[in-house]
Motif scaffolding. Structure first.
Motif, PDB file in Angstrom:
ATOM      1  N   LEU A 217       0.796  -1.385  -0.007  1.00 18.94           N
ATOM      2  CA  LEU A 217       0.155   0.090  -0.126  1.00 18.94           C
ATOM      3  C   LEU A 217       0.725   1.241  -0.049  1.00 18.94           C
ATOM      4  O   LEU A 217       0.489   2.362  -0.702  1.00 18.94           O
ATOM      5  N   VAL A 221       0.049   3.920  -3.090  1.00 19.36           N
ATOM      6  CA  VAL A 221      -0.012   5.432  -2.539  1.00 19.36           C
ATOM      7  C   VAL A 221       0.818   6.336  -3.487  1.00 19.36           C
ATOM      8  O   VAL A 221       0.505   7.503  -3.782  1.00 19.36           O
ATOM      9  N   THR A 222       2.015   5.960  -3.255  1.00 26.63           N
ATOM     10  CA  THR A 222       3.230   7.031  -3.936  1.00 26.63           C
ATOM     11  C   THR A 222       2.825   7.034  -5.437  1.00 26.63           C
ATOM     12  O   THR A 222       2.921   8.020  -6.114  1.00 26.63           O
ATOM     13  N   GLY A 224       0.093   6.379  -6.877  1.00 25.85           N
ATOM     14  CA  GLY A 224      -1.056   7.075  -7.475  1.00 25.85           C
ATOM     15  C   GLY A 224      -0.923   8.437  -7.198  1.00 25.85           C
ATOM     16  O   GLY A 224      -1.595   9.124  -8.089  1.00 25.85           O
ATOM     17  N   ILE A 225      -0.192   9.070  -6.142  1.00 27.03           N
ATOM     18  CA  ILE A 225      -0.102  10.478  -6.030  1.00 27.03           C
ATOM     19  C   ILE A 225       0.776  11.196  -7.331  1.00 27.03           C
ATOM     20  O   ILE A 225       0.359  12.079  -7.977  1.00 27.03           O
ATOM     21  N   PHE A 286      -0.125  14.908   0.899  1.00 26.90           N
ATOM     22  CA  PHE A 286       0.575  13.663   0.756  1.00 26.90           C
ATOM     23  C   PHE A 286       1.960  13.676   0.532  1.00 26.90           C
ATOM     24  O   PHE A 286       2.462  12.627  -0.151  1.00 26.90           O
ATOM     25  N   ARG A 289       3.747  10.795   2.218  1.00 25.83           N
ATOM     26  CA  ARG A 289       3.417   9.409   1.501  1.00 25.83           C
ATOM     27  C   ARG A 289       4.599   9.169   0.327  1.00 25.83           C
ATOM     28  O   ARG A 289       4.826   8.245   0.103  1.00 25.83           O
TER      29      ARG A 289
END
Length: 300
Positions: A217, A221-222, A224-225, A286, A289
């Motif tokens: 995850l 997340v990385t 995705g950002i 973020f 993240r």
């Protein structure tokens, strides 16, 4: 030393075995670094932040204020520029197009890259190294280089002036970076976990959804950002693919608005600041993240 004095000494954080008059090293204040380093860092921060602040503050000024004293603060502060743009249906239509393109591209990039990375990281097969090298080589070919043949392919598919004609290429060109980041995450998952899942009767797909996705995850997340921000700021591909203003994304909207209101500098600055604000806020929220995800990829 009595028990009472020892307890008070320990509660104060000092070492009871240390000689009298000698302070615990942990009590020493942390030393500041080299002032030159801080100065250079602040200089870089100022260079990056100053243009953004000028654009945002410029939207609160009038054209006469900008002409008279370009570097001064607004006096008085004017909100009509921002209010007029926020009431514009054109701005919100372009905002909606950017959201659709960014979200669809991000979901496509994350889902496909996670599947590809799982195969490369956890399976042994022929040409595995060649496949990974192919994705690594994709980092050396930016979208600008392939824009002409890509335009021909999209035209043959009938996706000109269609948001799907922007989404699909962004997914394809976003895969190399995400695969390179996610593969170390998936390789770091111990084989014992997969063996235990197999003993419990879990299939490979079950292991993928129940164990791989949660454990990877931070990397997901990385990427995705990064995919969302890259899609939001993409300008070249929408410029070639989208023709009608109804399908414009915000980067194209800024260009069209600047051409239409070239004489109204304050309003152009207000539109530009509102267009870049979502990406800035998203990145600011973020950023930890992103750093944590990239650090995990390097450790893997």
């Amino acid at each position: 030393m009595s028990a009472t004095s020892a307890n008070s000494w320990l509660s104060s954080g000092a070492d009871p075995d240390a000689p009298a008059g000698r302070r615990n090293p942990r009590d020493r204040p942390e030393k500041w670094g080299n002032p030159v380093t801080y100065f250079i860092a602040l200089l870089f921060v100022a260079v990056c932040v100053a243009p953004v602040l000028y654009i945002v503050i410029g939207g609160f000024r009038t054209n006469s204020q900008i002409t008279t004293n370009p570097a001064a603060l607004p006096h008085p502060w004017v909100t009509t520029n921002y209010a007029g743009i926020l009431k514009s249906t054109t701005f919100w239509g372009e905002f909606a197009n950017s959201v659709i393109v960014a979200l669809a591209s991000t979901v496509g990039i994350v889902v496909l890259s996670l599947m590809v990375s799982f195969v490369i990281a956890r399976y042994d097969f022929k040409l595995k190294g060649a496949m990974y090298s192919l994705f690594a080589a994709g980092l050396m070919f930016p979208l600008v280089i392939a824009i002409t043949p890509l335009y021909i392919v999209i035209k043959d598919l009938g996706l000109i002036d269609n948001l799907l004609g922007v989404i699909l290429p962004q997914i394809a060109f976003g895969l190399p970076t995400t695969v390179i980041i996610l593969v170390p995450f998936l390789r770091a998952i111990p084989n014992e976990i997969e063996e235990a899942a197999a003993i419990d009767g879990s299939s490979r797909l079950g292991f993928f959804f129940r164990m791989v996705v949660p454990l990877s995850l931070p990397g997901v997340v990385t990427v995705g950002i990064l995919a969302f921000i890259g899609s939001w700021n993409n300008y070249v591909l929408p410029l070639y693919i989208l023709n009608s203003q109804a399908n414009y994304t915000l980067p194209l909207g800024v260009q069209a608005f600047s051409s239409q209101y070239s004489s109204d500098t304050a309003k152009v600055l207000a539109f530009t600041s509102l267009a870049m604000l979502p990406a800035l806020v998203f990145f600011s929220i973020f950023q930890k993240r992103i750093v944590g995800g990239l650090t995990g990829a390097l450790k893997g």
